[in-house]
Design an enzyme around this catalytic site. Structure first.
Site, PDB file in Angstrom:
ATOM      1  N   CYS A   2      -1.630  -0.478   8.856  1.00  0.00           N
ATOM      2  CA  CYS A   2      -0.700  -1.262  10.159  1.00  0.00           C
ATOM      3  C   CYS A   2      -0.187  -2.139  10.276  1.00  0.00           C
ATOM      4  CB  CYS A   2      -0.643   0.232  10.978  1.00  0.00           C
ATOM      5  SG  CYS A   2      -1.658   1.754  10.549  1.00  0.00           S
ATOM      6  N   ARG A  27       4.066  -3.657   6.241  1.00  0.00           N
ATOM      7  CA  ARG A  27       2.551  -2.478   5.935  1.00  0.00           C
ATOM      8  C   ARG A  27       2.450  -1.037   6.270  1.00  0.00           C
ATOM      9  NH1 ARG A  27      -1.721  -6.838   5.981  1.00  0.00           N
ATOM     10  NH2 ARG A  27      -2.528  -5.145   6.251  1.00  0.00           N
ATOM     11  N   TRP A  74       1.419   3.837   9.393  1.00  0.00           N
ATOM     12  CA  TRP A  74       1.165   4.089   8.565  1.00  0.00           C
ATOM     13  C   TRP A  74       0.824   5.047   8.977  1.00  0.00           C
ATOM     14  CZ3 TRP A  74      -2.120   5.587   4.733  1.00  0.00           C
ATOM     15  CH2 TRP A  74      -1.550   5.843   3.217  1.00  0.00           C
ATOM     16  N   ASN A 100      -6.077  -0.416  13.580  1.00  0.00           N
ATOM     17  CA  ASN A 100      -5.790  -0.578  12.272  1.00  0.00           C
ATOM     18  C   ASN A 100      -7.328  -0.004  11.845  1.00  0.00           C
ATOM     19  OD1 ASN A 100      -3.163  -1.775  12.441  1.00  0.00           O
ATOM     20  ND2 ASN A 100      -3.616  -3.017  11.436  1.00  0.00           N
ATOM     21  N   GLY A 101      -7.341   1.560  11.349  1.00  0.00           N
ATOM     22  CA  GLY A 101      -8.734   1.695  10.664  1.00  0.00           C
ATOM     23  C   GLY A 101      -9.356   2.977  10.799  1.00  0.00           C
ATOM     24  N   GLU A 481       2.064  -0.132 -15.441  1.00  0.00           N
ATOM     25  CA  GLU A 481       2.621  -0.773 -14.870  1.00  0.00           C
ATOM     26  C   GLU A 481       4.282  -0.402 -14.880  1.00  0.00           C
ATOM     27  OE1 GLU A 481       2.291  -2.532 -12.086  1.00  0.00           O
ATOM     28  OE2 GLU A 481       3.451  -3.948 -11.754  1.00  0.00           O
ATOM     29  N   LYS A 485       5.765   1.226 -11.427  1.00  0.00           N
ATOM     30  CA  LYS A 485       6.625  -0.162 -10.970  1.00  0.00           C
ATOM     31  C   LYS A 485       8.083   2.071  -9.629  1.00  0.00           C
ATOM     32  CE  LYS A 485       5.482  -1.606  -9.562  1.00  0.00           C
ATOM     33  NZ  LYS A 485       3.953  -2.342  -8.995  1.00  0.00           N
ATOM     34  N   GLU A 488       7.603   4.877  -8.130  1.00  0.00           N
ATOM     35  CA  GLU A 488       6.882   4.317  -6.384  1.00  0.00           C
ATOM     36  C   GLU A 488       8.166   4.218  -5.919  1.00  0.00           C
ATOM     37  OE1 GLU A 488       4.207   1.279  -5.600  1.00  0.00           O
ATOM     38  OE2 GLU A 488       5.450  -0.227  -7.573  1.00  0.00           O
ATOM     39  N   HIS A 504      -1.462  13.100 -29.548  1.00  0.00           N
ATOM     40  CA  HIS A 504      -1.811  13.799 -29.371  1.00  0.00           C
ATOM     41  C   HIS A 504      -1.949  15.350 -28.188  1.00  0.00           C
ATOM     42  CE1 HIS A 504      -4.615  12.288 -32.038  1.00  0.00           C
ATOM     43  NE2 HIS A 504      -4.710  10.744 -31.918  1.00  0.00           N
ATOM     44  N   LYS A 603       1.847  -1.494   1.978  1.00  0.00           N
ATOM     45  CA  LYS A 603       1.658  -2.159   1.515  1.00  0.00           C
ATOM     46  C   LYS A 603      -0.102  -2.360   1.898  1.00  0.00           C
ATOM     47  CE  LYS A 603       2.520  -5.945  -1.044  1.00  0.00           C
ATOM     48  NZ  LYS A 603       2.881  -6.328  -2.313  1.00  0.00           N
TER      49      LYS A 603
HETATM   50  C1  F6R Z   1       2.134  -1.496  -6.207  1.00  0.00           C
HETATM   51  C2  F6R Z   1       1.124  -1.527  -5.544  1.00  0.00           C
HETATM   52  C3  F6R Z   1      -0.771  -0.720  -5.394  1.00  0.00           C
HETATM   53  C4  F6R Z   1      -1.296  -1.915  -5.485  1.00  0.00           C
HETATM   54  C5  F6R Z   1      -2.339  -2.083  -5.030  1.00  0.00           C
HETATM   55  C6  F6R Z   1      -4.027  -2.850  -4.775  1.00  0.00           C
HETATM   56  O1  F6R Z   1       2.717  -0.963  -6.187  1.00  0.00           O
HETATM   57  O2  F6R Z   1       1.469  -2.193  -4.719  1.00  0.00           O
HETATM   58  O3  F6R Z   1      -0.835  -0.177  -6.394  1.00  0.00           O
HETATM   59  O4  F6R Z   1      -1.045  -3.146  -6.001  1.00  0.00           O
HETATM   60  O5  F6R Z   1      -1.866  -0.723  -3.657  1.00  0.00           O
HETATM   61  O6  F6R Z   1      -3.201  -3.411  -3.836  1.00  0.00           O
HETATM   62  P1  F6R Z   1      -3.930  -4.883  -3.699  1.00  0.00           P
HETATM   63  O7  F6R Z   1      -3.619  -6.174  -4.777  1.00  0.00           O
HETATM   64  O8  F6R Z   1      -3.977  -5.616  -2.418  1.00  0.00           O
HETATM   65  O9  F6R Z   1      -5.368  -4.395  -3.878  1.00  0.00           O
END
Ligand code: F6R
Length: 608
Positions: A2, A27, A74, A100-101, A481, A485, A488, A504, A603
């Site tokens: 958060c 966040r 969040w 937060n936490g 990746e 992308k 998500e 397989h 994030k």
């Molecule tokens: C995907 C994404 C997440 C982060 C993951 C690690 O688009 O953003 O999968 O890559 O949460 O985050 P960091 O790199 O900040 O440790």
């Protein structure tokens, strides 16, 4: 995960808090709230919803004061509802807390407090903190916060205001990032530098166990026995432009399009052309320690784990040292065989991901030397690592990670070059790699020119319900990746596989409705990948191939070919990922998805 922001000074607090929340919304964005101390005590406004809704609420029912705290949430404990939104108050509404936490013993503390007569409004663990502080002994708010925290197990970054001391914010940190901002007209607290960047570049990163007391004229930091601690004042390197959209519709697109500049940032000052090696000043890996490395363990989550997988190939190939990529969330609970000479590398954009941090601590406890490849300067992973490489990619605001990935791959290549040169890579080979790296940002610009073509292609696949991604070697992580992308931000089910694994099992999924995105740049496994594509084609699959310029025409085999510039194979993920990032972005936009704030995500995952 958060966001917290707070202000105490000479200006009205609400506009500063709202602006801070807008910066922090990436966040977490399921609820938001503020608490302001003023003539009417502590006034709280909060709701389930986003910051613009909170701004309207404050327009309709304003609060006045020059000291306040705010939060964007969040949800972890308790649904995203108005009562569960922060700030949380005590029984009499005399104080308010944002947090937060996770308070791990909340389930134990809550019934005790209820038995003592406390009434709880919602279900969150944070509310426990407010009631604990209410009951805690002490003359000042900081005394009471310190006394209350003595009962708490878990992680927190928190800020508290009280009606009894209206010009004061008390802040505490244990395992969840908090920084102070020193402004000209007051003091700030935030979970993330982007919330204070508009007001100041002078910040103090708190350490675990710190309690900070903020007043309009200054701050001091205490330990849990109220002894004063001295903390260094740091300068923020990011500028305001970096956290603004700058005319783009979404941060994700802005960050994709920025990648020539951000990869250049990662390389800046680090390439030594004559010596054919890299200068990595912060690495803190003396020559004898580098010579003693016998294996490398790369740790990360999500996109950063994909970079770790690519890094595994890159490091092993350039250094000859066996390298392994591990999910940080799994590694942290494994009993690692304490092999001597293990170098552990934590990879993280935010530097705050809880699982990566704990995996790094576990590696250290097992006797590894620990490095960090991190974007956010001053973050916990960066500070706890024994050395490392900063990405210098600028703030990544879009929840879907893009530019961090390409910079991580570049940083891993720099590390491979540096270690490789110390372990027998000939100077000529080193110089050649330096030249490839130096050329990379220019090639990224070239690769990004494909954007209009991808935008048109996205229309064809926007209604897909599933998608498969395939790649091999260093481009298998790119397939993962690309799938991540897409899933998500557009909520289309997508899976990435090593191309040869299709037969397989997953090949059973192929039919004329299944788009298959194949990462197939020119490299030693290209002919093999072409035959994997033939297997898909034979089952009626629709193929989009990401290939390199000059790779020949795959017409007849694939439905569409997206070409990126040719580059030495180990660096190709930096280019091949670009069409996949753009494709996911445009598909999500066409589907009307909220690209920068995808559902259920936030994030920086600072909880386990
Ligand atoms: C995907 C994404 C997440 C982060 C993951 C690690 O688009 O953003 O999968 O890559 O949460 O985050 P960091 O790199 O900040 O440790």
């Amino acid at each position: 995960m958060c966001g917290i922001v707070g202000y105490v000074g000479s200006r009205p607090a609400v506009p500063i808090l709202l602006q801070g929340l807008v910066r922090l919304e990436y966040r977490g964005y399921d609820s938001a709230g503020v608490a302001v101390t003023g003539a009417r005590g502590v006034e709280v406004r909060k709701l389930a919803g986003r910051v613009p809704a909170l701004a309207s609420l404050l327009g309709a029912t304003p609060v006045a004061g020059t000291c306040g705290i705010a939060h964007t949430r969040w949800a972890t404990h308790g649904a995203p509802t108005q009562v569960n939104a922060h700030p949380h108050g005590d029984c009499g509404g005399a104080l308010a807390v944002v947090h937060n936490g996770i308070i791990e013993n909340a389930d134990v503390l809550r019934p005790q407090l209820e038995r003592a007569g406390h009434e709880f409004a919602g279900e969150t663990d944070t509310e426990v903190l407010a009631h604990l502080i209410e009951d805690a002994p002490g003359e000042t708010l900081e005394d009471r916060v310190i006394a209350a925290l003595a009962h708490v197990e878990g992680t927190y970054g928190l800020a508290v205001v009280s009606a009894a001391e209206p010009d004061k914010i008390v802040v505490a940190r244990q395992g969840s990032p908090v920084l102070l901002g020193i402004g000209e007209h007051g003091m700030f607290v935030a979970s993330d530098a982007s919330a204070v960047l508009e007001h100041t570049r002078s910040v103090v990163y708190l350490d675990d166990g710190d309690i900070a007391v903020l007043r309009p004229e200054g701050y001091h930091v205490l330990d849990d026995e109220s002894h004063v601690r001295v903390r260094e004042v740091a300068d923020l390197a990011w500028d305001l432009e970096a956290i603004e959209l700058g005319g783009h519709e979404h941060f994700m697109l802005k960050e994709i399009l920025e990648q020539a500049e951000t990869t250049r940032g990662t390389l800046r000052g680090r390439l030594l052309f004559d010596e054919g090696t890299a200068r990595l000043n912060g690495l803190n890996l003396p020559r004898d320690a580098a010579a003693a490395v016998q294996r490398i363990v790369l740790l990360g989550c999500g996109t950063s784990w994909h970079a770790a997988l690519a890094g595994r190939e890159i490091l092993e190939s350039l250094t000859g040292i066996p390298a392994y990529a591990e999910y940080a969330s799994e590694f942290r609970y494994r009993r690692m065989a304490p092999l001597p000479g293990t170098l552990a590398i934590a990879i993280s954009q935010s530097g705050e991901t809880a699982d990566t941090l704990e995996a790094m601590r576990a590696a250290r406890a097992a006797g590894c030397r620990v490095l960090g490849i991190v974007n956010v300067v001053g973050s916990t992973i960066a500070r706890e690592a024994q050395g490392g490489i900063y990405l210098h990619a600028g703030p990544e605001i879009g929840v879907a990670s893009t530019k961090a990935f390409t910079s991580q791959v570049v940083a891993l290549a720099l590390l491979g070059l540096y270690l490789g040169r110390q372990r027998g890579m000939p100077a000529d080979e080193g110089r050649e790699l330096v030249c490839h790296l130096a050329a990379l940002p220019g090639l990224v610009t070239h690769a990004l020119a494909i954007e209009p073509e991808v935008r048109v292609l996205a229309e064809r696949y926007a209604d897909a319900r599933n998608a498969l991604y395939m790649g091999r070697g260093v481009n298998f992580p790119v397939a993962l990746e690309g799938a991540l992308k897409l899933k998500e931000i557009s909520y289309i089910h997508a899976e990435g596989y090593p191309a040869a694994e299709m037969k397989h099992g997953p090949i059973a999924l192929i039919d004329e409705n299944m788009p298959v995105f194949v990462v197939a740049p020119k490299d030693p496994v290209y002919p093999k990948v072409v035959s994997n594509m033939q297997e898909v084609k034979a089952r009626g699959g629709r193929i989009v191939a990401i290939t390199t310029e000059g790779n020949g025409d795959l017409r007849g085999l694939v439905d569409h070919q997206l070409r990126v510039p040719a580059v030495t194979p180990l660096l190709s993920p930096v280019l091949t990922v670009i069409p996949l990032q753009l494709l996911a972005y445009h598909i999500a936009v066409l589907r009307g998805c909220d690209v920068d704030k995808p559902r259920n995500l936030a994030k920086s995952v600072t909880v386990e």
